[in-house]
Design a protein around this motif. Structure first.
Motif, PDB file in Angstrom:
ATOM      1  N   LYS A 252      -4.719   5.708 -10.555  1.00  0.00           N
ATOM      2  CA  LYS A 252      -4.309   6.744 -11.489  1.00  0.00           C
ATOM      3  C   LYS A 252      -5.035   8.053 -11.182  1.00  0.00           C
ATOM      4  O   LYS A 252      -6.230   8.056 -10.889  1.00  0.00           O
ATOM      5  CB  LYS A 252      -4.590   6.305 -12.930  1.00  0.00           C
ATOM      6  N   ASP A 253      -4.288   9.157 -11.259  1.00  0.00           N
ATOM      7  CA  ASP A 253      -4.905  10.458 -11.038  1.00  0.00           C
ATOM      8  C   ASP A 253      -5.597  10.929 -12.318  1.00  0.00           C
ATOM      9  O   ASP A 253      -5.691  10.196 -13.300  1.00  0.00           O
ATOM     10  CB  ASP A 253      -3.874  11.478 -10.552  1.00  0.00           C
ATOM     11  N   GLU A 254      -6.071  12.181 -12.315  1.00  0.00           N
ATOM     12  CA  GLU A 254      -6.821  12.677 -13.467  1.00  0.00           C
ATOM     13  C   GLU A 254      -5.980  12.775 -14.733  1.00  0.00           C
ATOM     14  O   GLU A 254      -6.502  12.818 -15.848  1.00  0.00           O
ATOM     15  CB  GLU A 254      -7.421  14.059 -13.147  1.00  0.00           C
ATOM     16  N   LEU A 255      -4.653  12.783 -14.588  1.00  0.00           N
ATOM     17  CA  LEU A 255      -3.762  12.829 -15.747  1.00  0.00           C
ATOM     18  C   LEU A 255      -3.298  11.441 -16.180  1.00  0.00           C
ATOM     19  O   LEU A 255      -2.509  11.305 -17.105  1.00  0.00           O
ATOM     20  CB  LEU A 255      -2.538  13.707 -15.422  1.00  0.00           C
ATOM     21  N   GLY A 256      -3.794  10.414 -15.485  1.00  0.00           N
ATOM     22  CA  GLY A 256      -3.415   9.046 -15.840  1.00  0.00           C
ATOM     23  C   GLY A 256      -2.141   8.566 -15.187  1.00  0.00           C
ATOM     24  O   GLY A 256      -1.666   7.470 -15.472  1.00  0.00           O
ATOM     25  N   LYS A 257      -1.562   9.395 -14.286  1.00  0.00           N
ATOM     26  CA  LYS A 257      -0.325   9.007 -13.609  1.00  0.00           C
ATOM     27  C   LYS A 257      -0.650   8.107 -12.424  1.00  0.00           C
ATOM     28  O   LYS A 257      -1.546   8.389 -11.639  1.00  0.00           O
ATOM     29  CB  LYS A 257       0.423  10.247 -13.127  1.00  0.00           C
ATOM     30  N   LEU A 258       0.114   7.008 -12.306  1.00  0.00           N
ATOM     31  CA  LEU A 258      -0.114   6.073 -11.208  1.00  0.00           C
ATOM     32  C   LEU A 258       0.419   6.663  -9.910  1.00  0.00           C
ATOM     33  O   LEU A 258       1.571   7.070  -9.820  1.00  0.00           O
ATOM     34  CB  LEU A 258       0.574   4.742 -11.511  1.00  0.00           C
ATOM     35  N   MET A 259      -0.434   6.724  -8.906  1.00  0.00           N
ATOM     36  CA  MET A 259      -0.054   7.323  -7.627  1.00  0.00           C
ATOM     37  C   MET A 259      -0.130   6.275  -6.517  1.00  0.00           C
ATOM     38  O   MET A 259      -1.032   5.431  -6.507  1.00  0.00           O
ATOM     39  CB  MET A 259      -1.005   8.474  -7.281  1.00  0.00           C
ATOM     40  N   PRO A 260       0.795   6.334  -5.559  1.00  0.00           N
ATOM     41  CA  PRO A 260       0.757   5.369  -4.455  1.00  0.00           C
ATOM     42  C   PRO A 260      -0.388   5.667  -3.492  1.00  0.00           C
ATOM     43  O   PRO A 260      -0.761   6.824  -3.290  1.00  0.00           O
ATOM     44  CB  PRO A 260       2.114   5.579  -3.769  1.00  0.00           C
ATOM     45  N   THR A 261      -0.947   4.611  -2.927  1.00  0.00           N
ATOM     46  CA  THR A 261      -1.991   4.797  -1.905  1.00  0.00           C
ATOM     47  C   THR A 261      -1.548   4.107  -0.618  1.00  0.00           C
ATOM     48  O   THR A 261      -1.018   4.739   0.265  1.00  0.00           O
ATOM     49  CB  THR A 261      -3.340   4.242  -2.401  1.00  0.00           C
ATOM     50  N   SER A 262      -1.716   2.812  -0.544  1.00  0.00           N
ATOM     51  CA  SER A 262      -1.267   2.105   0.662  1.00  0.00           C
ATOM     52  C   SER A 262      -0.854   0.688   0.293  1.00  0.00           C
ATOM     53  O   SER A 262      -1.425   0.072  -0.596  1.00  0.00           O
ATOM     54  CB  SER A 262      -2.395   2.062   1.698  1.00  0.00           C
ATOM     55  N   TRP A 263       0.166   0.196   1.007  1.00  0.00           N
ATOM     56  CA  TRP A 263       0.676  -1.150   0.748  1.00  0.00           C
ATOM     57  C   TRP A 263      -0.108  -2.153   1.579  1.00  0.00           C
ATOM     58  O   TRP A 263      -0.393  -1.923   2.751  1.00  0.00           O
ATOM     59  CB  TRP A 263       2.167  -1.235   1.113  1.00  0.00           C
ATOM     60  N   VAL A 264      -0.448  -3.298   0.958  1.00  0.00           N
ATOM     61  CA  VAL A 264      -1.155  -4.362   1.671  1.00  0.00           C
ATOM     62  C   VAL A 264      -0.389  -5.672   1.480  1.00  0.00           C
ATOM     63  O   VAL A 264       0.224  -5.907   0.438  1.00  0.00           O
ATOM     64  CB  VAL A 264      -2.610  -4.528   1.159  1.00  0.00           C
ATOM     65  N   GLY A 265      -0.399  -6.495   2.505  1.00  0.00           N
ATOM     66  CA  GLY A 265       0.307  -7.765   2.450  1.00  0.00           C
ATOM     67  C   GLY A 265      -0.353  -8.741   1.486  1.00  0.00           C
ATOM     68  O   GLY A 265      -1.570  -8.747   1.322  1.00  0.00           O
ATOM     69  N   ILE A 266       0.464  -9.563   0.829  1.00  0.00           N
ATOM     70  CA  ILE A 266      -0.056 -10.599  -0.073  1.00  0.00           C
ATOM     71  C   ILE A 266       0.631 -11.917   0.228  1.00  0.00           C
ATOM     72  O   ILE A 266       1.743 -11.965   0.751  1.00  0.00           O
ATOM     73  CB  ILE A 266       0.156 -10.229  -1.555  1.00  0.00           C
ATOM     74  N   SER A 267      -0.046 -12.994  -0.103  1.00  0.00           N
ATOM     75  CA  SER A 267       0.526 -14.327   0.102  1.00  0.00           C
ATOM     76  C   SER A 267      -0.207 -15.302  -0.802  1.00  0.00           C
ATOM     77  O   SER A 267      -1.131 -14.940  -1.529  1.00  0.00           O
ATOM     78  CB  SER A 267       0.386 -14.760   1.573  1.00  0.00           C
ATOM     79  N   GLY A 268       0.219 -16.548  -0.745  1.00  0.00           N
ATOM     80  CA  GLY A 268      -0.462 -17.604  -1.490  1.00  0.00           C
ATOM     81  C   GLY A 268      -0.464 -17.355  -2.988  1.00  0.00           C
ATOM     82  O   GLY A 268       0.537 -16.953  -3.584  1.00  0.00           O
ATOM     83  N   GLY A 269      -1.625 -17.584  -3.602  1.00  0.00           N
ATOM     84  CA  GLY A 269      -1.748 -17.431  -5.048  1.00  0.00           C
ATOM     85  C   GLY A 269      -1.464 -16.024  -5.521  1.00  0.00           C
ATOM     86  O   GLY A 269      -0.875 -15.824  -6.592  1.00  0.00           O
TER      87      GLY A 269
END
Length: 483
Positions: free
Chosen positions: A211-228
């Motif tokens: 979240k930026d200083e105004l509380g808005k969610l901003m994208p950063t980087s995508w990471v792979g997920i798996s399993g649980g």
């Protein structure tokens, strides 16, 4: 004029189907795909989540057809649980339904109406502060939501035909508008991101959004997920899709007012859930066509449909979607308000709710039950906690669906001679698949998102002492069968 003693059977197959569709389609399909995408991070998994939810909804609806044919009377799922298990189980559902499931949904849909009305009249939105009432701060959008709930409650207290008229007009309008938006998205969008989005395929990713200083969610980087992590992400993502696909069972609550309910309830469930599933999957395919994945995941305030419409109609897309969502939420709340009161009516008939809820007015509708539901939904509008409550109750909603479908197996042994004009499609395989999928969803939430489950347990548990209090305090209302 004297009070009526019986519900009037004045709703046909088309009416039932429109109640299913209208109650299901509120504001969710215009918003929740952003959160789903943030959780699963690929085009393939976005569509998969909606397909899994659609399959579960259709399977449950087909299974409920058998129960609706066996018990074609007002109360629906409450009656099915009572017959399959015992009155306590039915009451726990009815209590949860009144306390949160239906009333919080009505509140959330009402506030969604005011949220998008603010695009046209900012002074009527949820960010326009009016005054501090001490316990709560009151915003104009909350009062708009309450006004809509009160208006629709009044209309439905005038008779089932009045409620049916609103349902027909507004559900037909939003179906045409949604189909039109999907088609025009594919036809008119000057730029499409179809190929780029589908390069993500079924590779699950999560974005490390901050979240930026105004509380808005901003994208950063995508990471792979798996399993649980993947299982938890899917379960969390499905909270949104299940919320958007819920309330399909509302038509079972008004079985006492359906013509030929043994046939028409089951058909309404199937046709309504099929139509909505097709619309939801099509809408998400359109989102993937007109929006890049990052913009889909991080649309302003999660308003995916607004972002998509601005790509299709750059000059007026925002206002077009705002009007569409207002139409959608207005019709949705009409169906929810109409159907919900019939559950409390049936509970009162069984001596498990206030006696006044079991009485019909001169228009043959449970007026007291309608206004009691209106009062609680209005309080939830002012509390601002309806969204949290809905997240918390998603677990319980699916658990009750699972218990109801297990009830089909129980009733096959417990009441083998009860007429079944319609038998659950694919029995025992499809009902068993739904039970497994539903339990898997609940288990994953319990493991990975306990905050979504514990409050739901608490709400249901409160119903146990209330049940015994109700048994001592109220008496069943002795009337003839209505169906």
């Amino acid at each position: 004029m004297a009070e009526q003693t019986h519900l009037k059977q004045s709703l046909g197959l088309m009416d039932g189907t429109l109640i299913v569709v209208g109650s299901m389609i509120g504001s969710g399909i215009f918003i929740v795909s952003a959160d789903i995408t943030r959780n699963v991070g690929s085009a393939g998994w976005l569509i998969a989540v909606w397909l899994i939810t659609g399959f579960m909804t259709l399977t449950a609806a087909l299974s409920y057809g058998e129960l609706s044919g066996m018990f074609p009377k007002a109360g629906g799922q409450y009656v099915y649980l009572k017959e399959a298990y015992n009155p306590l189980m039915g009451f726990l559902y009815g209590w949860s339904f009144f306390a949160v499931i239906q009333t919080a949904t009505i509140a959330a849909v009402g506030v969604a109406f005011s949220k998008f009305l603010a695009y046209l009249v900012p002074e009527l939105g949820n960010n326009y502060f009016l005054f501090d009432a001490g316990i709560v701060k009151v915003y104009s959008g909350q009062l708009v939501a309450i006004a809509i709930i009160v208006l629709l409650t009044y209309v439905n207290s005038r008779g089932v035909k009045e409620g049916k008229f609103i349902q027909t007009i507004f559900t037909t309008a939003k179906l045409l508008a949604l189909f039109g938006l999907v088609v025009l998205g594919f036809v008119l969008a000057k730029e499409n991101f179809w190929a780029a989005n589908w390069e993500t395929g079924f590779t699950p990713m999560q974005d490390l959004g901050q979240k930026d200083e105004l509380g808005k969610l901003m994208p950063t980087s995508w990471v792979g997920i798996s399993g649980g992590a993947l299982m938890g992400a899917i379960a969390t993502a499905m909270v949104g899709s299940i919320f958007s696909s819920d309330s399909w069972n509302n038509v079972t609550f008004i079985a006492g007012e359906m013509k030929n309910p043994k046939r028409n309830i089951g058909l309404s469930l199937f046709l309504g859930t099929l139509i909505v599933t097709v619309i939801y999957v099509s809408a998400n395919l359109m989102y993937l066509y007109v929006l890049p994945l990052n913009e889909l995941a991080f649309a302003a305030d999660d308003r995916v449909a607004v972002a998509a419409a601005n790509r299709i109609f750059p000059s007026f897309g925002t206002y077009l979607v705002a009007i569409l969502i207002m139409i959608s939420t207005f019709g949705c709340n009409n169906g929810l308000i109409m159907a919900g009161a019939r559950v409390y009516y049936t509970m009162a008939k069984d001596g498990l709710f206030f006696k006044q809820a079991g009485q019909l007015n001169k228009n043959a509708v449970p007026q007291w039950a309608l206004w009691a539901q209106c009062a609680l939904a209005s309080v939830l509008c002012l509390s601002g906690r309806y969204g949290d409550l809905l997240d918390m109750i998603s677990f319980v909603v699916v658990l009750f669906y699972v218990l109801t479908i297990v009830g089909i197996f129980i009733l096959r042994k417990k009441q083998p001679d009860t007429p079944r004009p319609y038998k659950a499609f694919g029995y025992p395989l499809l009902p068993a698949i739904y039970i497994i999928m539903g339990l898997a969803f609940c288990a994953l939430l319990l493991i990975y998102k306990p905050g979504y489950t514990r409050p739901g347990f608490v709400i249901v548990a409160i119903g146990i002492p209330l049940y015994y209090w109700a048994r001592k305090s109220f008496k069943p209302i002795d009337t003839a069968e209505e169906a």
